[in-house]
Design an enzyme around this catalytic site. Structure first.
Site, PDB file in Angstrom:
ATOM      1  N   ALA A 180       5.523  76.274  26.662  1.00  7.88           N
ATOM      2  CA  ALA A 180       4.237  75.799  26.134  1.00  7.88           C
ATOM      3  C   ALA A 180       3.141  76.719  26.648  1.00  7.88           C
ATOM      4  O   ALA A 180       3.297  77.381  27.677  1.00  7.88           O
ATOM      5  CB  ALA A 180       3.977  74.367  26.579  1.00  7.88           C
ATOM      6  N   ASP A 181       2.043  76.757  25.916  1.00  8.41           N
ATOM      7  CA  ASP A 181       0.881  77.503  26.396  1.00  8.41           C
ATOM      8  C   ASP A 181       0.022  76.626  27.299  1.00  8.41           C
ATOM      9  O   ASP A 181      -0.615  77.121  28.228  1.00  8.41           O
ATOM     10  CB  ASP A 181       0.077  78.030  25.203  1.00  8.41           C
ATOM     11  CG  ASP A 181       0.917  79.005  24.395  1.00  8.41           C
ATOM     12  OD1 ASP A 181       1.380  79.994  24.973  1.00  8.41           O
ATOM     13  OD2 ASP A 181       1.161  78.738  23.206  1.00  8.41           O
ATOM     14  N   GLY A 184       9.657  82.290  23.014  1.00 13.98           N
ATOM     15  CA  GLY A 184       8.691  82.789  23.982  1.00 13.98           C
ATOM     16  C   GLY A 184       9.388  83.395  25.183  1.00 13.98           C
ATOM     17  O   GLY A 184      10.618  83.431  25.257  1.00 13.98           O
ATOM     18  N   ASP A 236      11.895  74.226  25.149  1.00 14.45           N
ATOM     19  CA  ASP A 236      10.891  75.220  24.760  1.00 14.45           C
ATOM     20  C   ASP A 236       9.776  75.295  25.796  1.00 14.45           C
ATOM     21  O   ASP A 236       9.543  74.343  26.549  1.00 14.45           O
ATOM     22  CB  ASP A 236      10.304  74.841  23.386  1.00 14.45           C
ATOM     23  CG  ASP A 236       9.614  76.005  22.694  1.00 14.45           C
ATOM     24  OD1 ASP A 236       9.548  77.103  23.274  1.00 14.45           O
ATOM     25  OD2 ASP A 236       9.142  75.811  21.552  1.00 14.45           O
ATOM     26  N   THR A 283       9.538  82.306  28.283  1.00 13.83           N
ATOM     27  CA  THR A 283      10.283  81.333  29.092  1.00 13.83           C
ATOM     28  C   THR A 283      11.553  80.921  28.352  1.00 13.83           C
ATOM     29  O   THR A 283      12.626  80.809  28.950  1.00 13.83           O
ATOM     30  CB  THR A 283       9.403  80.103  29.404  1.00 13.83           C
ATOM     31  OG1 THR A 283       8.071  80.540  29.704  1.00 13.83           O
ATOM     32  CG2 THR A 283       9.943  79.329  30.604  1.00 13.83           C
ATOM     33  N   LYS A 335       0.532  76.644  33.352  1.00 13.13           N
ATOM     34  CA  LYS A 335       0.376  76.026  32.024  1.00 13.13           C
ATOM     35  C   LYS A 335      -0.119  74.583  32.098  1.00 13.13           C
ATOM     36  O   LYS A 335      -0.423  73.978  31.072  1.00 13.13           O
ATOM     37  CB  LYS A 335       1.711  76.050  31.275  1.00 13.13           C
ATOM     38  CG  LYS A 335       2.393  77.410  31.211  1.00 13.13           C
ATOM     39  CD  LYS A 335       1.620  78.381  30.370  1.00 13.13           C
ATOM     40  CE  LYS A 335       2.304  79.706  30.155  1.00 13.13           C
ATOM     41  NZ  LYS A 335       3.525  79.671  29.421  1.00 13.13           N
ATOM     42  N   GLU A 354       9.010  75.633  15.543  1.00 12.54           N
ATOM     43  CA  GLU A 354       9.232  74.877  16.793  1.00 12.54           C
ATOM     44  C   GLU A 354       9.084  73.377  16.538  1.00 12.54           C
ATOM     45  O   GLU A 354       9.894  72.568  16.983  1.00 12.54           O
ATOM     46  CB  GLU A 354       8.231  75.330  17.868  1.00 12.54           C
ATOM     47  CG  GLU A 354       8.496  76.743  18.356  1.00 12.54           C
ATOM     48  CD  GLU A 354       7.497  77.255  19.361  1.00 12.54           C
ATOM     49  OE1 GLU A 354       7.819  78.217  20.060  1.00 12.54           O
ATOM     50  OE2 GLU A 354       6.379  76.706  19.444  1.00 12.54           O
ATOM     51  N   GLY A 377       1.291  80.371  20.945  1.00 12.00           N
ATOM     52  CA  GLY A 377       0.800  81.675  21.392  1.00 12.00           C
ATOM     53  C   GLY A 377       1.660  82.807  20.833  1.00 12.00           C
ATOM     54  O   GLY A 377       1.178  83.895  20.549  1.00 12.00           O
ATOM     55  N   GLY A 378       2.934  82.521  20.648  1.00  7.57           N
ATOM     56  CA  GLY A 378       3.846  83.528  20.089  1.00  7.57           C
ATOM     57  C   GLY A 378       3.992  83.408  18.578  1.00  7.57           C
ATOM     58  O   GLY A 378       4.762  84.148  17.961  1.00  7.57           O
TER      59      GLY A 378
HETATM   60  O1  LIG Z   1       4.883  80.385  19.641  1.00  7.36           O
HETATM   61  C1  LIG Z   1       5.206  80.402  20.816  1.00  7.36           C
HETATM   62  C2  LIG Z   1       5.556  79.226  21.595  1.00  7.36           C
HETATM   63  O2  LIG Z   1       4.800  78.093  21.299  1.00  7.36           O
HETATM   64  C3  LIG Z   1       5.765  79.386  23.082  1.00  7.36           C
HETATM   65  O3  LIG Z   1       6.499  78.282  23.501  1.00  7.36           O
HETATM   66  C4  LIG Z   1       4.519  79.443  23.906  1.00  7.36           C
HETATM   67  O4  LIG Z   1       3.663  80.424  23.390  1.00  7.36           O
HETATM   68  C5  LIG Z   1       4.845  79.729  25.379  1.00  7.36           C
HETATM   69  O5  LIG Z   1       5.391  81.000  25.517  1.00  7.36           O
HETATM   70  P1  LIG Z   1       5.696  81.652  26.915  1.00  7.36           P
HETATM   71  O6  LIG Z   1       6.883  80.961  27.478  1.00  7.36           O
HETATM   72  O7  LIG Z   1       5.963  83.098  26.586  1.00  7.36           O
HETATM   73  O8  LIG Z   1       4.470  81.507  27.766  1.00  7.36           O
END
Ligand SMILES: O=C[C@H](O)[C@H](O)[C@H](O)COP(=O)(O)O
Length: 223
Positions: free
Chosen positions: A89-90, A35, A87, A37, A127, A109, A102-103
């Protein structure tokens, strides 16, 4: 002036590297999420690549980014244990239960995280939620089960839509489910996991984060 979301993500990526460095030894493998982040975390981590052996990635996207930085990426089958998995998170709640995917990388993961001793969640304050479920719940399903799993979601009170034009790294579609009122994310995760055709659902409640680093307007806080 308010700190932008992008700057908050950058701050938490730096904080994550500072958090994990004391936990790493020269022969260790670092678990890396997916993602925007996680991308920033990878870029920060690259400065310290001489301090650990390799990484295990939760997506092709992250694997490519790690490799571009000259970090060796191992097949998870060759990794017995890892001190940390980092990692985004949404959504994340006060119990450090998360909604992710979300990705579209949720399945890998969850698998990579399961091999790590600690799950370090990194997120900006947008979040943090009281209850999971305002973000549509991603569920990776086998192609032949899109309709049957969608009907099962409707029986549970959700409204499922296939994610158009998207196929996961595992070659499967994702359905996004809106409308859940989540009281017990552990129970709902278990129920969804048991539906035939579900590969993985985006609740990370049965195995929540060990620690969450949350970037706020007042600095990075630990949850
Ligand atoms: O599949 C994607 C993951 O679960 C991401 O960790 C999640 O969508 C958060 O992504 P971002 O850091 O882009 O908000």
């Amino acid at each position: 002036m308010a700190i932008s979301q992008q700057e908050l993500k950058q701050q938490v990526a730096q904080a994550a590297v500072e958090y994990i460095l004391p936990l790493l030894q020269a022969n260790d493998v670092v678990g890396v999420g997916t993602g925007s982040t996680a991308d920033l975390f990878i870029d920060e981590l690259a400065q310290y690549k001489h301090l650990f052996r390799a990484a295990a990635a939760s997506s092709e996207r992250s694997a490519q980014r790690l490799a571009k930085h000259g970090i060796q990426v191992l097949d998870l089958n060759d990794v017995e244990s890892m001190p940390v998995y980092v990692d985004g998170a949404d959504e994340i709640n006060a119990l450090r239960q998360m909604l992710k995917g979300g990705g579209g990388a949720l399945t890998r993961e969850k698998i990579v995280a399961s091999v790590a001793e600690r799950f370090v969640c990194i997120a900006d304050e947008s979040k943090v939620v009281d209850a999971l479920g305002a973000f549509k719940l991603p569920i990776e399903v086998l192609p032949m089960a899109v309709a049957s799993v969608s009907r099962a979601m409707s029986k549970l009170g959700g409204v499922a839509h296939i994610r158009e034009g998207f196929i996961t790294d595992n070659g499967n579609p994702i359905i996004d489910v809106a409308g859940f009122s989540v009281k017990d994310a552990r129970e709902l995760e278990q129920r969804i996991n048991n539906i035939p055709g579900v590969v993985c659902c985006g609740f990370f409640a049965l195995s929540p984060a060990t620690v969450a680093l949350i970037a706020t307007q007042d600095g990075v806080k630990t949850l």
